[in-house]
Design an enzyme around this catalytic site. Structure first.
Site, PDB file in Angstrom:
ATOM      1  N   ASN A 268       0.825  -1.202   0.000  1.00  0.00           N
ATOM      2  CA  ASN A 268       0.000   0.000   0.000  1.00  0.00           C
ATOM      3  C   ASN A 268       0.864   1.259   0.000  1.00  0.00           C
ATOM      4  O   ASN A 268       0.995   1.928  -1.029  1.00  0.00           O
ATOM      5  CB  ASN A 268      -0.936  -0.026   1.222  1.00  0.00           C
ATOM      6  CG  ASN A 268      -1.995   1.054   1.163  1.00  0.00           C
ATOM      7  OD1 ASN A 268      -1.870   2.016   0.418  1.00  0.00           O
ATOM      8  ND2 ASN A 268      -3.033   0.900   1.947  1.00  0.00           N
ATOM      9  N   ASP A 269       1.491   1.553   1.120  1.00  0.00           N
ATOM     10  CA  ASP A 269       2.244   2.798   1.225  1.00  0.00           C
ATOM     11  C   ASP A 269       3.401   2.868   0.225  1.00  0.00           C
ATOM     12  O   ASP A 269       3.728   3.939  -0.275  1.00  0.00           O
ATOM     13  CB  ASP A 269       2.778   2.960   2.647  1.00  0.00           C
ATOM     14  CG  ASP A 269       1.640   3.006   3.668  1.00  0.00           C
ATOM     15  OD1 ASP A 269       0.603   3.608   3.342  1.00  0.00           O
ATOM     16  OD2 ASP A 269       1.797   2.443   4.755  1.00  0.00           O
TER      17      ASP A 269
END
Lengths: 97, 467
Positions: B393-394
């Site tokens: 995600n990040d």
């Protein structure tokens, strides 16, 4: 040992640490952290000395706890690192498990 | 003569430690290095049993020592054998904390001995007190880090009003007590007070740090424990401790800075930044970007794969949690069998520690040659048909490139959004470990496939077979 000898050893160890570590590739950083973690378990040596020289119940208790902690740190640290590194060198032809 | 023999053993130990770290330069020799360090450690421990005190007496309490070794070996080996590869960071945190605790305990026992003679030995006094403080901070800090990674505590930063002031005040108080004790006034009760304050400081230092930054914290605390062990070497006049501790103190620091570099944030920001706080929530709305999430079925996604020529797989921690690395490897093999070019893109902080993802993929027997670093692969995304993001995600959040308000602004990311199609396998729309929304998921070229990564990928493989 004289104080200056002790300081010399410590400082040199620090510099060796800086030099040797800087060359490790990033992919091995996790096993490396784990291996250095096991190495500082050398405090176990201190635990053994303290426990072996203890002559009152409090020292005995604290020394015992220090030794147990140290042994867990050393044994657990090396075993975990070995498990990680084993995976890097395992041959692909061994197939799926 | 006896002392010389012991010191020669310690010297050999020190050499094995240094050689071990050198051997860890490459994946092929690393295991040998670890084994060598373990042998060195065994030698140091064996030599220690020959130590005699000032009165020429050998170590006593041997039954207790034996019991401690049995108990510790059992607990250590048992937990190390049992732990899942995904839980490695918290395992390291736990072992590190115990090491720090051991240093603090040794300092507690040694302190009264410093006043046994007619004169106070000032250098051991200073190092005893310092190793107590650093060891305790490392112990309690590591335990909090363990709690956060094991999700016994919330991964989000825990903050409260006046936190920095309180931490600072606590730090000053610790320094003041240390200074007082260094003046040579023996006070065991004050020493225990100092122990309590240092333990508290470790807790309050780590609580405000978000779960995503825990690897950096563990690495830093690893360095702390090393330093503390080295300082204990001054107290006990022990070269094994001096060298082992010094090596780890230095290496832990280097490793910590390397991790910060990978995230493009200074260490001070990691420790005091309360990164990933609630203030980032709703960033998507405020950035003025809006769009709809396209959720596809596994079968539709399979069709996209079947018409692709090149696929880059981006594994994240979500893949590891779902234990999906084996099915991912199977999918990759099926794609390769269809003459599709498959590569893995590994972000430096994918997983929870540098290199963590490499370990997980190595566990699944993914060939080393298919793994590519961020620098090697980023230029390839624009020519890639499909980027398959699995539980990451990040590290694929485009906001890191341009959004100065984003907490991850400036962090190097994998440019998956530049691929022709991005397929994201994710449990839900929930934000990542850093607690930030991700606009990648609403990009026009992104397709979301919701569900457990292991099940999704296995279904994808099956759907691909059916085509």
């Amino acid at each position: 040992m004289t104080l200056i000898a002790v300081i010399t050893i410590f400082i040199l160890a620090v510099f060796v640490g800086l030099e040797v570590i800087a060359k490790v590739p990033q992919t091995l950083h996790t096993p490396l952290m784990s291996a250095t973690n096991a190495i500082h378990g050398v405090i176990l040596v201190g635990g053994v000395i303290v426990l072996g020289q203890a002559n009152d119940p409090l020292s005995l208790f604290l020394g015992f706890l220090a030794t147990v902690f140290g042994v867990i740190n050393v044994v657990g640290g090396f075993v975990v690192t070995d498990r990680m590194l084993e995976m890097f060198i395992r041959k692909p032809k061994k197939g799926a498990k | 003569m006896n002392g010389d023999f012991i010191n020669v053993c310690y010297l050999l130990t020190a050499v094995t430690f240094m050689l071990a770290l050198k051997l860890m330069n490459g994946p092929k020799t690393a295991r040998l290095g670890n084994l060598l360090a373990a042998c060195g450690m065994a030698l140091a421990i064996a030599a220690t049993f020959f130590i005699k005190d000032e009165n020429g007496e050998s170590l006593g309490n041997l039954p207790w020592i034996a019991l401690a070794f049995l108990l510790g070996s059992f607990l250590g080996a048992w937990s190390a054998r049992r732990v899942q590869m995904t839980a490695m960071p918290q395992m390291v945190a736990l072992f590190n904390g115990l090491g720090g605790g051991a240093v603090a305990l040794v300092a507690l026992v040694e302190y009264p001995h410093l006043f046994a003679g007619n004169f106070v030995k000032s250098v051991p006094l200073v190092t005893t007190v310092l190793s107590l403080v650093i060891g305790s901070v490392s112990f309690s800090g590591s335990m909090i880090a363990y709690g956060k990674l094991q999700e016994l505590l919330t991964g989000r930063p825990i903050t409260w009003p006046g936190q920095k002031f309180i931490n600072f005040a606590l730090f000053i108080a610790v320094v003041a007590v240390v200074a007082f004790l260094m003046n040579g006034v023996p006070s065991v009760s004050l020493l225990y007070g100092l122990l309590g304050m240092a333990l508290l400081l470790g807790v309050t230092l780590v609580l405000p740090i978000g779960g995503a930054d825990m690897p950096v914290v563990i690495s830093l605390l690893n360095s702390f424990t090393g330093c503390a062990a080295g300082l204990a070497g001054f107290v006990l006049d022990n070269t094994a401790l001096l060298i082992g501790g010094g090596l780890v103190g230095a290496s832990g620091l280097i490793l910590t800075l390397e991790m910060c570099k990978a995230m493009n944030r200074p260490l001070s920001n990691v420790i005091f930044g309360a990164f990933g706080g609630g203030n980032a929530a709703g960033a998507l709305e405020s950035s003025g970007k809006s769009g709809t999430v396209r959720s596809y079925s596994v079968e539709d996604a399979a069709i996209i794969f079947s018409s692709a020529n090149s696929v880059i797989i981006v594994p994240g921690y979500g893949m590891a949690v779902a234990q999906a690395q084996h099915v991912v490897k199977e999918l990759a093999e099926k794609l390769a069998a269809r003459d599709i070019d498959v590569k893995y893109a590994i972000h430096p902080v994918a997983g929870r520690m540098p290199g963590h993802m490499n370990v997980l993929l190595a566990e699944a027997d993914v060939p080393y040659e298919q793994l590519f670093d961020l620098d090697e692969i980023n230029s390839e995304f624009p020519q890639t048909d499909v980027a398959l993001v699995i539980g990451a995600n990040d590290v694929v959040n485009p906001a890191a490139r341009y959004d100065k308000a984003s907490p991850i602004y400036g962090m190097p990311i994998l440019d998956v959004d530049k691929a022709r199609t991005v397929i994201v396998s994710k449990r839900s729309m929930s934000p990542g470990f850093a607690g930030i929304d991700n606009e990648l998921f609403i990009n026009p070229n992104t397709i979301m496939v919701f569900g457990n990564a292991k099940i999704t990928i296995a279904k994808l493989s099956a759907a691909l077979d059916a085509l």
